[in-house]
Design an enzyme around this catalytic site. Structure first.
Site, short mmCIF file in Angstrom:
data_model
loop_
_atom_site.label_atom_id
_atom_site.label_comp_id
_atom_site.label_asym_id
_atom_site.label_seq_id
_atom_site.Cartn_x
_atom_site.Cartn_y
_atom_site.Cartn_z
N THR A 288 -7.35 -5.19 9.69
CA THR A 288 -7.59 -6.30 8.74
C THR A 288 -7.54 -7.61 9.51
O THR A 288 -7.03 -7.67 10.62
CB THR A 288 -6.47 -6.36 7.68
N ASP A 289 -8.03 -8.68 8.85
CA ASP A 289 -7.73 -9.97 9.43
C ASP A 289 -6.30 -10.32 9.01
O ASP A 289 -5.67 -9.63 8.20
CB ASP A 289 -8.76 -11.02 8.96
N TYR A 290 -5.82 -11.42 9.52
CA TYR A 290 -4.43 -11.83 9.44
C TYR A 290 -3.91 -11.86 8.00
O TYR A 290 -4.34 -12.71 7.21
CB TYR A 290 -4.33 -13.23 10.05
N THR A 291 -3.06 -10.93 7.63
CA THR A 291 -2.44 -10.81 6.29
C THR A 291 -3.48 -10.72 5.17
O THR A 291 -3.19 -11.07 4.02
CB THR A 291 -1.50 -12.01 5.99
N SER A 292 -4.67 -10.21 5.48
CA SER A 292 -5.69 -10.21 4.41
C SER A 292 -5.41 -9.12 3.36
O SER A 292 -5.97 -9.17 2.27
CB SER A 292 -7.09 -10.05 4.99
#
Ligand code: GLC
Length: 743
Positions: A288-292
């Site tokens: 995932t992207d950052y905390t997505s």
């Protein structure tokens, strides 16, 4: 050999005795599967979930928050990868914890945003793309991988291949611009450069196709905003670069922050399973992207983080970046029967497979070698390539009366502007481990190039931002006593990149006021732009004698710009993105539809009352210090059989007095389709080099794949009928002919 797993891999030597044949590959694949099967049999559910968990170290910060105790999480055996950690010593230190302080000692993956170089910083990707030189782009990725792997890294979160037609969006700086074909070619070159032919090679690393998908089309150009488009537009304009990376064997994908079809990409089964796995056959893993995952709660798509975790893992996400959602809830979700253990196994296997391919189970420390680190970083060879690559990224936008190149015998030059002696901005955003104190400013570049015979009168004049005009008088004085004025103007590096959208894309601050004062002196004024996005510079275009678009050129910027200013290199860059006249035209791009009322002088047609439909500079535009002439297009036939091909040729002549390079661009137009089709689409290009007076025939072979598109039934196919074919020096200045695709 790794301590805990020796018994599992004692038959490895068998593999080495097999001849170098396809059977060797099959035997290695069988051995890898056997190794991973045996390892997974030993792993607990928590340890498998640990492989799906990625945390940031403290060496760099690239998102909303950090985890204080991630080293303890590693000791628990519940972390599979770490990002933002580099250098041989630091990665070795963290790897030791995973290998020696956990039950199974499974090595970590180390990832980082090596976007345009690691220590030796190359031009921002929008500048790299302006070279239209795929071999050079591939080589830049190879050098970046050599430097990054020498510092213990296994995985880069690159290439960023979000097509975008909106310069308000700050991440256009990291993109390859507006065209799906050009972006796809860059994507292929970067994956090949990073991954090479063998991931076990110490100089290669995992690449990441990001951000999947359509992150470059946020509403109003505002980062992280909603993306809303038809599936036809998604498939024809935004997905092709991602599909190209799968064809090149990209190891990983990263999900985008945005929602698409009203579903956050990180929870989109359509994207992560139907498209990526079922249609394209992708076999790597999805991070995932950052905390997505967590962000599906504010998206209003998940009740809470546990619900978000269920949605993400079941949609096809394999690894959770920094969010701790998989770490906190997956075991519970499995116990409740909401997530199957087989899905956890599938994700863990994909990640363990990449670790195996990197050779980490043979030697977890093989990339963390301080000796190799010293040899590979910022070598003279790397810097020489960087300077050549930077030169090629520069786009000559204007050159009235051949103001450029400047003569070596020039008596005095005024260098004015806030970008003239500004090291940090030159390496741009996402500059990884780049050391800006080593970047060459334009002031330094001029000093490096010019002898004592030329007086350089430097005056900053003003800041990049702010209203301070107190430096204007000194700048005006410097210009008054000089033969030529060079103005270095632009943006701070942080005014583009992530979370850096601008609603007005003029030159920031009072730079344009300073420019207006300087041009009143009547001297030749050369504007050198340093910026991460197209800017609205109609006034500068009208009054400057010459304009160089240099983007953020990286470590060697000042020397590369000086090489072009004085003609040591004849600029060859071409714009990968349209420059609008004003922000009201956005989104403006070359591959538009014709509409039912294309603009004429008649009132009731598609136009503005206050600005032309045309851009300030079109896609593919870039001038040279020489001139090129194109012959008419010669077709091998004016009919293309559906299963056949035809050749389109032009002869290009260098009609000027100096060596130059030209990017010959080929566009097509399908005149009638089952859906409306763009008035032009880039389908091929070739960069050629010609001596003065030299001619070269350039031939492109076209087949139905160049004409195919996704129709309303999501079928990728060409449709028989009439086509226009264009070949030229940019998307507007072209020769034109036509042909028929037969039934
Ligand atoms: C950032 C970016 C992404 C990057 C990741 C890790 O938020 O969106 O491109 O790779 O976090 O730094």
């Amino acid at each position: 050999m790794h301590k805990n797993l020796f018994s599992l891999t004692s038959i490895l030597p068998l593999v080495f005795f097999l001849a170098c044949t396809p059977e060797k590959h099959d035997a290695e694949t069988r051995e890898m599967k056997r190794f991973i099967d045996n390892l997974m049999k030993e792993m607990t559910l928590e340890e498998k979930i640990g492989q799906l968990t990625l945390y940031s170290s403290y060496m760099d910060e690239t998102g909303p928050f950090m985890n204080e105790d991630y080293l303890d999480y590693i000791r628990e055996g519940r972390v599979g990868a770490v990002f933002n950690a580099f250098t041989a010593d630091y990665t070795r230190e963290i790897q030791r914890i995973a290998v020696e302080e956990t039950r199974l000692g499974i090595p970590l993956l180390f990832g980082y945003d090596v976007i345009h170089g690691h220590r030796t910083i190359f031009p921002m990707p929008i500048g790299e793309t302006a070279t239209w030189d795929m071999e050079a782009i591939k080589k830049s990725a190879q050098i970046a991988a050599r430097e990054a792997t020498a510092e213990g890294l296994h995985w880069t979160f690159s290439p960023m291949i979000d097509v975008t037609r909106d310069p308000r969006w700050g991440r256009i700086a990291e993109s390859s611009g507006e065209d799906p074909f050009l972006t796809a070619e860059v994507a292929r070159a970067k994956v090949r450069g990073y991954q090479g032919d063998d991931l076990k090679d110490l100089h290669t690393m995992l690449a990441t196709a990001k951000h999947f998908a359509a992150y470059g089309a946020p509403q109003a150009g505002r980062d992280y905003h909603t993306v809303d488009m038809s599936e036809i537009t998604l498939r024809n304009k935004f997905l092709p670069p991602f599909k190209a990376t799968v064809e090149e064997g990209v190891a990983t994908f990263m999900t985008a922050f945005n929602d698409l079809f009203a579903v956050p990409a990180t929870g989109s089964e359509f994207l992560l399973t139907q498209i990526l796995r079922d249609e394209w056959g992708f076999e790597g893993f999805v991070v995932t992207d950052y905390t997505s995952i967590n962000e599906m709660v504010p998206h209003g798509f998940a009740r809470d983080e546990k619900h978000a975790g269920k949605l993400a893992i079941n949609a096809g996400t394999d690894m959770d970046m920094q969010g701790s959602v998989f770490y906190n809830y997956l075991a519970e979700l499995v116990a409740e029967g909401k997530v199957s253990e087989s899905r956890i196994d599938e994700a863990a296997r994909r990640i363990l497979t990449m670790k195996y391919k990197l050779g980490l189970f043979d030697d977890p420390y093989r990339y963390s070698d301080p000796e190799r680190e010293k040899e590979m970083i910022m070598t003279a060879e790397n810097l020489e390539f960087a300077r050549d690559f930077a030169r090629k990224s520069i786009v000559l936008l204007k050159n009235e009366n051949n103001t450029l190149p400047l003569s070596d015998n020039i008596r005095s030059i005024a260098l004015i502007g806030p970008m003239a002696d500004n090291q940090r901005d030159l390496i741009g955003s996402w500059s990884a481990a780049g050391d800006y104190t080593k970047s060459v400013t334009l002031l330094q570049g001029l000093k490096n190039r010019l002898g004592s015979q030329t007086q350089v009168n430097y005056a900053k004049g003003t800041d990049v931002i702010g209203e301070d005009k107190s430096g204007f008088p000194q700048a005006i004085r410097a210009a008054a006593i000089s033969d030529v004025v060079i103005m270095a103007l632009g943006e701070h590096y942080w005014q583009s990149g992530e979370a850096a959208s601008r609603s007005i894309i003029d030159l920031p601050g009072v730079q344009e006021d300073l420019f207006n004062e300087i041009v009143k002196l009547g001297k030749p004024v050369v504007v050198v732009l340093m910026n991460g996005r197209p800017l609205t510079i109609e006034n500068v275009d009208a009054k400057a004698s010459a304009i160089l678009e240099t983007w953020f050129l990286g470590t060697t910027a000042g020397d590369a710009i000086a090489d072009v200013l004085f003609g040591d290199y004849n600029p060859s860059g071409k714009l990968p993105v349209t420059f609008p006249r004003n922000v009201g035209q956005i989104p403006i791009f070359y591959n538009v539809k014709n509409t039912g009322r294309p603009k004429t002088e008649f009132k009731f047609t598609s136009k503005y009352l206050d600005v032309p439909n045309t851009p300030l500079y079109p896609f593919g535009f870039g001038l040279s210090y020489t001139t090129f002439e194109y012959s008419d297009i010669n077709l091998s036939s004016n009919q293309m059989p559906l299963d056949g091909s035809l050749n389109a040729s032009v002869t290009v002549t260098n009609t000027g007095d100096r060596f130059g390079e030209e990017v010959v661009q080929l566009y097509i137009r399908q005149l009638v389709g089952s859906i409306t089709r763009p008035i032009k689409e880039l389908k091929a290009f070739e960069k050629i080099a010609l001596e003065p007076g030299e001619s070269r025939e350039v031939t492109f072979e076209l087949n139905q794949n160049h004409l195919a598109f996704y129709n309303a039934n999501n079928e990728f196919k060409a449709e028989p009928g009439e086509f226009h074919l264009f070949i030229g020096t940019n998307s507007e200045d072209v020769k034109k002919t036509s042909f028929t695709l037969m039934e």
